[in-house]
Design a protein around this motif. Structure first.
Motif, PDB file in Angstrom:
ATOM      1  N   LYS A 265       1.024  -1.241   0.078  1.00  0.00           N
ATOM      2  CA  LYS A 265       0.045  -0.058  -0.193  1.00  0.00           C
ATOM      3  C   LYS A 265       0.889   1.153  -0.005  1.00  0.00           C
ATOM      4  O   LYS A 265       0.457   2.193  -0.605  1.00  0.00           O
ATOM      5  CB  LYS A 265      -0.878  -0.173   1.174  1.00  0.00           C
ATOM      6  N   LYS A 266       1.984   1.249   1.034  1.00  0.00           N
ATOM      7  CA  LYS A 266       2.732   2.190   0.843  1.00  0.00           C
ATOM      8  C   LYS A 266       3.577   2.571  -0.285  1.00  0.00           C
ATOM      9  O   LYS A 266       3.952   3.735  -0.636  1.00  0.00           O
ATOM     10  CB  LYS A 266       3.626   2.363   2.192  1.00  0.00           C
ATOM     11  N   LYS A 268       2.313   1.858  -3.520  1.00  0.00           N
ATOM     12  CA  LYS A 268       1.709   2.565  -4.219  1.00  0.00           C
ATOM     13  C   LYS A 268       1.539   3.969  -4.090  1.00  0.00           C
ATOM     14  O   LYS A 268       1.318   4.628  -4.850  1.00  0.00           O
ATOM     15  CB  LYS A 268       0.247   1.559  -4.256  1.00  0.00           C
ATOM     16  N   GLU A 269       1.769   4.147  -2.839  1.00  0.00           N
ATOM     17  CA  GLU A 269       1.305   5.510  -2.242  1.00  0.00           C
ATOM     18  C   GLU A 269       2.487   6.396  -2.650  1.00  0.00           C
ATOM     19  O   GLU A 269       2.305   7.599  -3.498  1.00  0.00           O
ATOM     20  CB  GLU A 269       1.078   5.740  -0.815  1.00  0.00           C
ATOM     21  N   TYR A 270       3.548   5.929  -2.658  1.00  0.00           N
ATOM     22  CA  TYR A 270       4.978   6.480  -2.911  1.00  0.00           C
ATOM     23  C   TYR A 270       4.948   6.594  -4.462  1.00  0.00           C
ATOM     24  O   TYR A 270       5.269   8.026  -5.027  1.00  0.00           O
ATOM     25  CB  TYR A 270       6.104   5.819  -2.349  1.00  0.00           C
TER      26      TYR A 270
END
Length: 276
Positions: A265-266, A268-270
Motif C-alpha cells: 500500500k505504501k 503504491k502511495e509513494y
C-alpha cells in the motif's frame, strides 16, 4: 592476522564475509552481542568509537565501516582469489562502484534497518523493561539516528521513516536497472563481479528473507535477473544463507510477512507521488 568484530546476521558484516570469501581468505571472528548492548561497552568503544559492527583489525591497525573494510581487503591483497581484484579498473568504473557504496551507506542501510526493525526487532524491544529500553535509546549518540529508532519503535510501519525506506528501495532498484542497461550486465558494472555487487547483495537478501522483495522486483526485470544470478554466487551463498539457521530464516519470513500488505500500500502511495 585479521580479526573481524561482528554479530550474527549483521548485514554490514555479510559484505565483508563475501569479500573475504571471494579472496579465498579467512579471519578470526570476535562476536559483539548487539542485543546485549556490548557495542557500547568501554572496551569496544576503544576499538570503534561509533559502537557499530563490523570492525576489522589488521596487524594492530583498526579499519571501521564495512565499505572501507571491503576496499581495504581488496587493495591489500589485490591478486588473491580466483577472480582477482574486486575494485574495477579505471577511474570511471571505480566512481560507479563507489556510487553503489554511497547508495548503501547513505540510504539502503537505514532503509533496510527500518524495515527489519519494524518487522522483527520492534517486538523484541516491546518486551524489554522500560529502563532497558530507555537506556537503549540513550546509547544511540547520533540524534537523527535516535529519532529514527524512536519513531519506528513507536509507530512501526506507519513511521514516516519506513515510508521513506520504501521509496529509497524503489530508487535502488531503478539504479540497478539503469546500471545493467548502461554496462550490459550480467553484473552491475558489466562482465566482472565487483564490490558494487557485493555492496548490494546482503541487503536484497534481507528483504527477500522478510518476504518483501517481490513487491519491487515484479516491476524491475533487469534487477530481478541480476538478483537471480547474484544469489547463486558461491561466496554469497556461503556467507549468508549457509551462516543462518532455520529459525533465523523462518522468523524473518514470519515477521516480514505481516508487513506485506502495508508495504504494498505504501509503495503504491509513494509511486503516486512521483512526478509523471
Amino acid at each position: 592476522m585479521l580479526t573481524l568484530y561482528t554479530f550474527h546476521n549483521s548485514i554490514c558484516t555479510q559484505k565483508v564475509f563475501i569479500t573475504l570469501a571471494e579472496k579465498g581468505m579467512e579471519c578470526e571472528e570476535e562476536t559483539v552481542n548487539l542485543f546485549a548492548a556490548e557495542q557500547y561497552s568501554p572496551a569496544y568503544l576503544k576499538i570503534n568509537p561509533k559502537g557499530v559492527v563490523p570492525t576489522l583489525v589488521h596487524e594492530g591497525r583498526t579499519i571501521p565501516e564495512s565499505s572501507l573494510i571491503c576496499e581495504y581487503i581488496d587493495e591489500t591483497w589485490p591478486d588473491s582469489g580466483p577472480g582477482g581484484k574486486l575494485i574495477p579498473y579505471g577511474p570511471f568504473l571505480k566512481s560507479r562502484m563507489r556510487l553503489f557504496s554511497k547508495l548503501v551507506d547513505e540510504t539502503i542501510f537505514e532503509s533496510t534497518r527500518e524495515l527489519s526493525f519494524s518487522a522483527m526487532f520492534r517486538e523484541k524491544m516491546k518486551k524489554m523493561p522500560e529502563e532497558q529500553r530507555r537506556k537503549r535509546f540513550a546509547n544511540v549518540g547520533d540524534p537523527s539516528k535516535r529519532a529514527r529508532l524512536i519513531s519506528t519503535y513507536e509507530q512501526g510501519i506507519e513511521s514516516p521513516y519506513v515510508f521513506q525506506a520504501i521509496g529509497n528501495w524503489e530508487k535502488a532498484f531503478s539504479a540497478i536497472d539503469a546500471s545493467i542497461a548502461e554496462f550490459g550486465g550480467p553484473w552491475l558494472l558489466g562482465t566482472r563481479f565487483t564490490l558494487a555487487d557485493i555492496n548490494m547483495i546482503p541487503y536484497l537478501w534481507r528483504i527477500e528473507y522478510l518476504d518483501l522483495i517481490d513487491i519491487w522486483l515484479d516491476d524491475h526485470d533487469a534487477a530481478a535477473a541480476w538478483w537471480e544470478r547474484a544469489k547463486t554466487r558461491p561466496s554469497a551463498v556461503s556467507c549468508i544463507p549457509d551462516r543462518l539457521n532455520e529459525d533465523d530464516i523462518n522468523a524473518m519470513k514470519e515477521h516480514g510477512g505481516k508487513l506485506r500488505d502495508a508495504t504494498l500500500k505504501k509503495r503504491k502511495e509513494y509511486l503516486g507521488l512521483k512526478p509523471k
